[in-house]
Enzyme design. Structure first.
Site, PDB file in Angstrom:
ATOM      1  CD  GLU A  40      -2.601  -1.095   2.670  1.00 43.74           C
ATOM      2  OE1 GLU A  40      -2.456  -0.161   3.485  1.00 43.74           O
ATOM      3  OE2 GLU A  40      -3.272  -2.103   2.902  1.00 43.74           O
TER       4      GLU A  40
ATOM      5  CG  ASP B 264       3.911  12.543   4.719  1.00 45.67           C
ATOM      6  OD1 ASP B 264       3.866  12.153   5.897  1.00 45.67           O
ATOM      7  OD2 ASP B 264       4.819  13.252   4.270  1.00 45.67           O
TER       8      ASP B 264
ATOM      9  CE1 TYR C  68      -3.725   3.017   8.272  1.00 46.89           C
ATOM     10  CE2 TYR C  68      -3.609   4.692   6.571  1.00 46.89           C
ATOM     11  CZ  TYR C  68      -3.401   4.289   7.882  1.00 46.89           C
ATOM     12  OH  TYR C  68      -2.878   5.168   8.789  1.00 46.89           O
TER      13      TYR C  68
ATOM     14  CE  LYS D 206       9.464   7.675   6.448  1.00 45.96           C
ATOM     15  NZ  LYS D 206       9.303   8.060   7.799  1.00 45.96           N
TER      16      LYS D 206
ATOM     17  CB  CYS E  40      26.386  39.678  20.379  1.00 47.63           C
ATOM     18  SG  CYS E  40      24.622  39.677  20.032  1.00 47.63           S
TER      19      CYS E  40
ATOM     20  CB  CYS F 248      24.061  43.691  21.902  1.00 48.05           C
ATOM     21  SG  CYS F 248      24.848  42.277  22.667  1.00 48.05           S
TER      22      CYS F 248
ATOM     23  CB  CYS G 184      24.986  37.078  23.123  1.00 48.08           C
ATOM     24  SG  CYS G 184      24.645  38.735  23.724  1.00 48.08           S
TER      25      CYS G 184
ATOM     26  CB  CYS H 107      21.477  40.865  23.783  1.00 50.77           C
ATOM     27  SG  CYS H 107      21.533  40.627  21.996  1.00 50.77           S
TER      28      CYS H 107
HETATM   29  S1  IVH Z   1      -1.013   0.504   8.683  1.00 46.55           S
HETATM   30  C1  IVH Z   1      -0.904  -1.774  12.561  1.00 46.55           C
HETATM   31  N1  IVH Z   1      -1.125   1.535   6.273  1.00 46.55           N
HETATM   32  O1  IVH Z   1       2.112   5.267   8.818  1.00 46.55           O
HETATM   33  C2  IVH Z   1      -0.995  -1.075  11.259  1.00 46.55           C
HETATM   34  N2  IVH Z   1      -0.270   2.907   8.023  1.00 46.55           N
HETATM   35  O2  IVH Z   1       4.442   4.170  10.496  1.00 46.55           O
HETATM   36  C3  IVH Z   1      -1.069   0.382  11.378  1.00 46.55           C
HETATM   37  N3  IVH Z   1       0.309   5.174   7.315  1.00 46.55           N
HETATM   38  O3  IVH Z   1       0.763   5.365  12.055  1.00 46.55           O
HETATM   39  C4  IVH Z   1      -0.776   1.228  10.247  1.00 46.55           C
HETATM   40  N4  IVH Z   1      -0.261   4.952   5.204  1.00 46.55           N
HETATM   41  O4  IVH Z   1      -0.250   6.924  10.270  1.00 46.55           O
HETATM   42  C5  IVH Z   1      -0.780   1.745   7.562  1.00 46.55           C
HETATM   43  N5  IVH Z   1      -1.333   2.325   4.110  1.00 46.55           N
HETATM   44  C6  IVH Z   1      -1.002   2.527   5.377  1.00 46.55           C
HETATM   45  C7  IVH Z   1      -0.500   3.768   5.818  1.00 46.55           C
HETATM   46  C8  IVH Z   1      -0.131   3.919   7.155  1.00 46.55           C
HETATM   47  C9  IVH Z   1       0.203   5.790   6.123  1.00 46.55           C
HETATM   48  C10 IVH Z   1       0.857   5.817   8.526  1.00 46.55           C
HETATM   49  C11 IVH Z   1       0.017   5.647   9.769  1.00 46.55           C
HETATM   50  C12 IVH Z   1       0.876   4.886  10.747  1.00 46.55           C
HETATM   51  C13 IVH Z   1       2.255   5.119  10.207  1.00 46.55           C
HETATM   52  C14 IVH Z   1       3.103   3.898  10.509  1.00 46.55           C
END
Ligand code: IVH
Length: 666
Positions: free
Chosen positions: A111, A115, A220, A308, A402, A405, A420, A425
């Site tokens: 998935e 963000d 999700y 990530k 600084c 001052c 400082c 100041c």
């Molecule tokens: S699953 C136990 N799925 O990422 C499962 N999290 O580092 C819980 N997040 O706190 C999370 N997209 O805020 C899941 N497709 C996704 C997500 C997702 C974003 C965030 C979520 C979670 C954090 C985990």
């Protein structure tokens, strides 16, 4: 008559909910905006005429209107966990191998990692009841009033179920752009990125503001799939989609590691084309029984990871290094950069922390440097591209005086920072004023950095207490160029309101060296009033967990300083609240005052979460068993701590016992 109205209201609710679903979830509208507005107005009219028939989940609530004075706490039925981060292919392969070694042949669901911020949504009888933030994972904040304004969140489900679903609340890229255009016009600070914007919007007390922010969701996670006879995660996504939730169509069932890697590569490329921000890919074991058998570590589920994406690095020129003075007098070198866009926002400055940092990175003025966003938010200079040097670059030299001052700077032995030392100041003053008004401190909305600087330079505010005398200059302020009548009125109102803040906000705002917002809260909770805190000795203060001798000395000395005594006296006269107004320390007969040790794995909560809960209820959590320990909570695969507890005859709780205590916590 009433019956007829009720029938029509139900009809209209169904039409509007359906239109809303088609527009915001399916992106496939079947009626025009004008028709939609007509139905909505008719329903509003009927609700106004028959208020007793208006439902709490009526689509008219989408525009907001409910204003709360503070966020209520909501305890999650099951903890809201986060995921372990991985950063490369090897770590993904290791994750897969670990699972295979446990005797499984898993399929995975890939998935997008959205963000935003995670939220939990509850329904009873198919109607929305509450929405909550994750909070500390155990206790979140009640954001129901704002959640109801999110158009992709169904107010009524297809089936009349009792259910909880979880997902990400986010702000789309376009929405953020438009919002920032508007804010620019109004001279308001721009919102840094989609995540901050979403999190700021959902934490509004006034749901009308949240409603205008056009927040969105991707759902999700289904915490109790077994209640609905569901066997795989992928099925749970389909199920939530069927109920009317917005479920991300990019999610994909894959057979093996190759499928995972392909998905990652594909979306790393597609990322800029998506209309919302993602920061990685979440990989989850599909089979729910397998998930259950894999269980949890002390912190995370063992059946999912978050890959990530690497932080984007961009090259630009370091045109200068300038120095700023903080409220404690600390000098910070800052990189002045040729403006460059990193992850959607323009970067012109980056902190270089201190002299040693610049020397270590061997930065020269005129260098081409690479920039990235640490934690995706704060820009950071990664390195100088030495191969691009022309010989024209200038060496960095630390300043001796600084910049504001001109006092000679001092560097204490063993420390990296220059200070400082001039208490008068002006830079220190401005910074301490800015700090006082910050969100985590007195939260005076409107009194931002630029305004404080202006008011300081114009002589309206020279010290903290002057903020509360601004009222006397109302007319002068309203005549200043760039400050409208209304904005000054709002500002004065915000200043007046800040007088009612709970003690911890004032305490943090006073800027005692080393006292962050968390320590301020700890002190406020413990001593309840500023008078009480002021009269504590250093010995007394060091008895508090997390307060060491340096902090205790700082606190003690702060209240002995004549300027501070005078300031507090004036603030008292100005009627600022000096008492703790937050929730009382919670009590529980099993936990409060007892010393706990947690060992082994408890299947439904991590050790950190259990310890946080214990401390929340006035218990103590320690890492080692001793005669002083009252209770040891023993999960699966405990260490030697369990044996030691037995030897010492200490009370032992197993998972079941902990569960029953946990479930009884109110
Ligand atoms: S699953 C136990 N799925 O990422 C499962 N999290 O580092 C819980 N997040 O706190 C999370 N997209 O805020 C899941 N497709 C996704 C997500 C997702 C974003 C965030 C979520 C979670 C954090 C985990």
């Amino acid at each position: 008559m009433k019956e007829q109205a009720a029938k029509r209201m139900e009809e209209l609710t169904n039409i509007i909910n359906k239109a809303n679903y088609e527009y915001y979830v399916l992106s496939n509208p079947t009626i025009t905006d004008q028709e939609f507005d007509k139905y909505l107005r008719e329903l509003e009219q009927l609700e106004a005429e028959n208020p007793e028939l208006a439902s709490l989940t009526s689509p008219t609530k989408r525009v907001g209107g409910e204003v709360i004075d503070k966020f209520k706490k909501i305890k999650h039925k099951l903890p809201m966990l986060s995921l372990p981060d991985v950063f490369n292919e090897e770590e993904i392969i290791a994750f897969d191998e670990r699972i295979r070694k446990s005797g499984f042949s898993p399929e995975y669901v890939c998935e997008l990692k959205i963000d935003g911020l995670s939220g939990s949504f509850h329904y009873e009888n198919g109607k929305i009841t509450t929405g909550a933030t994750r909070g500390d994972g155990i206790i979140g904040e009640d954001i129901t009033h704002n959640v109801k304004t999110i158009k992709s969140i169904p107010l009524t489900l297809k089936d009349k179920l009792e259910i909880e679903v979880r997902g990400e609340i986010f702000m789309g890229k376009n929405t953020l752009e438009k919002l920032n255009e508007q804010r620019k016009k109004e001279n308001l600070p721009l919102l840094q990125n989609c995540r901050n914007a979403a999190s700021g919007s959902i934490r509004q007390l006034d749901s009308k503001i949240a409603a205008k922010r056009n927040l969105d969701t991707w759902i999700y996670h289904l915490p109790n799939p077994e209640d609905y006879g569901i066997q795989t995660h992928y099925e749970s996504l389909q199920f939530m989609k069927h109920l009317g939730f917005k479920v991300n169509p990019e999610s994909r069932l894959v057979k093996d590691i190759d499928g995972i890697l392909k998905f990652i590569e594909e979306y790393n490329e597609k990322r800029p084309l998506l209309s919302y921000d993602i920061d990685g890919v979440v990989i989850k074991v599909n089979d729910l029984e397998m998930q259950q058998k894999l269980g949890f570590t002390s912190k995370y589920p063992k059946w999912a990871i978050a890959y990530k994406f690497p932080a984007e690095e961009v090259l630009t020129k370091l045109t200068d290094i300038i120095f700023t003075v903080g409220r404690t007098g600390r000098i910070t070198p800052n990189a002045v950069l040729e403006p460059v866009i990193v992850m959607g926002s323009t970067v012109k400055r980056a902190t270089l922390h201190n002299e040693d940092y610049v020397i270590e990175k061997d930065l020269k003025i005129g260098d081409i440097v690479s920039i990235r966003k640490a934690g995706d938010v704060i820009p950071e200079v990664v390195e100088a591209k030495k191969e691009r040097r022309t010989g024209e670059e200038k060496d960095f030299t630390m300043i001796k005086n600084c910049p504001i001052c001109d006092s000679v700077l001092e560097k204490k032995p063993g420390q990296v920072d220059h200070y400082c030392m001039n208490k008068l100041c002006p830079a220190r003053h401005i910074e301490s004023l800015i700090h006082f008004c910050e969100r985590k401190a007195m939260n005076i909305e409107g009194l931002g950095e630029r305004m404080i600087e202006d008011f300081f330079n114009l002589g309206f505010i020279k010290k903290i207490s002057d903020i509360y005398h601004l009222e006397n200059h109302k007319k002068d302020l309203q005549e200043l160029e760039g400050y409208g009548k209304k904005s000054i009125e709002n500002l004065l109102e915000a200043i007046e309101n800040s007088k009612k803040n709970s003690l911890e906000k004032l305490l943090f705002g006073l800027g005692i060296e080393g006292i962050g917002d968390k320590t301020a809260l700890l002190l406020a909770k413990k001593y309840k009033t500023l008078d009480q805190l002021e009269s504590q000795s250093i010995e007394e203060l060091t008895k508090i967990k997390d307060i060491g001798s340096i902090l205790a000395k700082n606190i003690h000395e702060f209240f002995l300083n004549i300027d501070n005594i005078e300031l507090i006296h004036t603030l008292k006269e100005l009627k600022l609240n000096m008492n703790y107004l937050g929730p009382e320390e919670k009590e529980n007969e099993w936990i409060t005052g007892k010393r706990f040790v947690v060992t082994g794995t408890i299947s439904f909560m991590s050790r950190e979460e259990i310890e946080a809960l214990i401390e929340n209820y006035g218990g103590f959590a320690s890492g080692s068993v001793s005669k002083k320990t009252d209770i040891v909570i023993v999960g699966e695969k405990p260490g030697s701590k369990a044996e030691k507890a037995q030897e010492l005859g200490i009370e032992i709780w197993d998972e079941e016992k902990w569960k029953s205590v946990y479930e009884n916590i109110s």
